[in-house]
Design a protein around this motif. Sequence first.
Motif, mmCIF file in Angstrom:
data_model
loop_
_atom_site.group_PDB
_atom_site.id
_atom_site.type_symbol
_atom_site.label_atom_id
_atom_site.label_comp_id
_atom_site.label_asym_id
_atom_site.label_seq_id
_atom_site.Cartn_x
_atom_site.Cartn_y
_atom_site.Cartn_z
ATOM 1 N N LEU A 1 54.536 66.035 57.554
ATOM 2 C CA LEU A 1 53.498 66.377 58.518
ATOM 3 C C LEU A 1 54.100 67.119 59.704
ATOM 4 N N ILE B 1 44.646 69.142 60.459
ATOM 5 C CA ILE B 1 44.916 68.247 59.337
ATOM 6 C C ILE B 1 44.052 67.015 59.530
ATOM 7 N N ASN C 1 43.084 63.191 59.047
ATOM 8 C CA ASN C 1 43.768 61.904 58.910
ATOM 9 C C ASN C 1 43.621 61.312 57.511
ATOM 10 N N TRP D 1 42.655 62.753 54.730
ATOM 11 C CA TRP D 1 43.242 63.584 53.677
ATOM 12 C C TRP D 1 44.734 63.344 53.581
ATOM 13 N N TRP D 2 45.406 63.267 54.731
ATOM 14 C CA TRP D 2 46.849 63.033 54.714
ATOM 15 C C TRP D 2 47.156 61.657 54.111
ATOM 16 N N PHE E 1 45.302 67.258 64.846
ATOM 17 C CA PHE E 1 45.228 66.163 63.890
ATOM 18 C C PHE E 1 43.930 65.433 64.176
ATOM 19 N N CYS F 1 49.461 61.055 50.810
ATOM 20 C CA CYS F 1 50.625 60.161 50.817
ATOM 21 C C CYS F 1 50.493 59.104 49.728
ATOM 22 N N PHE G 1 48.708 74.377 52.838
ATOM 23 C CA PHE G 1 49.523 73.517 53.691
ATOM 24 C C PHE G 1 50.851 74.193 54.033
ATOM 25 N N SER H 1 48.805 57.468 58.318
ATOM 26 C CA SER H 1 49.407 58.633 58.970
ATOM 27 C C SER H 1 50.303 58.208 60.129
#
Length: 441
Positions: free
Chosen positions: A127, A72, A74, A76-77, A54, A81, A39, A110
């Motif tokens: 992000l 990235i 969605n 996974w983010w 994204f 978080c 990342f 996200s």
Amino acid sequence: MGEKSDTMLANKRMQAKGKASVKRLETTKKATAFQRKWFQGLRERVEKGEPLAFVNADVPQEIFRAMDIPYIVNQWWSSLCSAKQMSSYYLGLINDNGYRKDLCRYCSLSLASAFDPEPENGPWGGLPKPTVAVTRLTCDSQAKIFELWSRKFGVPFYPLENTVPRAIPDNWWQKAPRQWEDLFEPHRLDFMVEDFKGLIRFLETHTGKVFSETKFKEIMNLVNQQAYYNQLTRDLIAQTSPSPVSISDIVPAVMVPQWQRGTQWAVDIARSLYEEVKDLVTCGEAVCQNENVRLMWLGRGLWFNLGFYQHFERKYGAVFLWSIYLGLAADAYARYGEDPLRTLTSRFVGMEDMLHMPPWNSDWYIKEAKKNKIDGVVHLISDSCTQSAGGTYFIKKAFEKAGIPLLQLHADPVDARGWDESAMISKLDEFITDRIGVKPL
């Protein structure tokens, strides 16, 4: 912003209701460390002017990799978080900006993070701004969430269509790798091939990158190799009692390489996971030597509280050893065919069916439960998500028919605000003692 406001903002960011799991596998530690380093490298690439996509989890990420477009995912983010205990803060921001509280949090987290006035304080530096956004229209919310997300960042958005089956197959997991042309119906594949071609043109237009069919073929081969090791790991866990690992060990080691699939690193980490689990079996190591209960966790991971599962290991010798993540990685990704793009469509065209449409999903769940000698099933249902909540009646009936006890828990996989730890533990205590018939150690 004043000093008092700064302090309040920091306190909101640090609010936490969950606990991290204890990482027992070296492969899991390596995968987690790699993802953070990856990342950081991605952020550096974007800062130097490279494009960034994204994308939703069910978007064909192999295409982006074949075009050397960083992306990235969605979900996974959202999971990151949540694991970093920031979901309450982000979801509070989106609610403060007028959005209702019953949005699907897993897919809108996200978007919620985009409202942060100090995005650089997000997980791992926050992000980066994307160049394009891509999703599939697998539920009514996806299109609007990504449309709003793309407006927020001022970037173009490409929606991929979704189709539905007209026939119900038997044992899709046996047919998917090589008999997918019949399994998924040619008209569905034809449609998705054209949609994928449109995505490639869209990406070439908006990123300046070019699709490489040579690289694409290599990626498809690597994904099959990765799926092979996932199959070996899944089968080894299923046949070993007491279980050498739990889902707290396995999920990060499976999902990080899934987001990196199509790379040699992902193949190597899948092989490493199998070899490490095999070594544990050889040495007689187990999560609980006095294993009394083998449990299946059905639904998405409880990302803000992955340590939740380990409480029941200590109290009952109850091991959560199965999740959809390794199960799908073993059964849903391997594909073999002469036309690589059409073969790729077969990987995604039925993903929604396999996950959320009975009896596609319920038949597979029963097969996996019997294969893993499961004593009880805990089904996490997120009422705000139509995909998660849909079909739950039929899933419950399928397990009742199979004679396997099932507990339905209503909670959100990323939103810690409504989580009641003591109430959830009490429900599982009652389920294990009264429904399965196992007392505390």
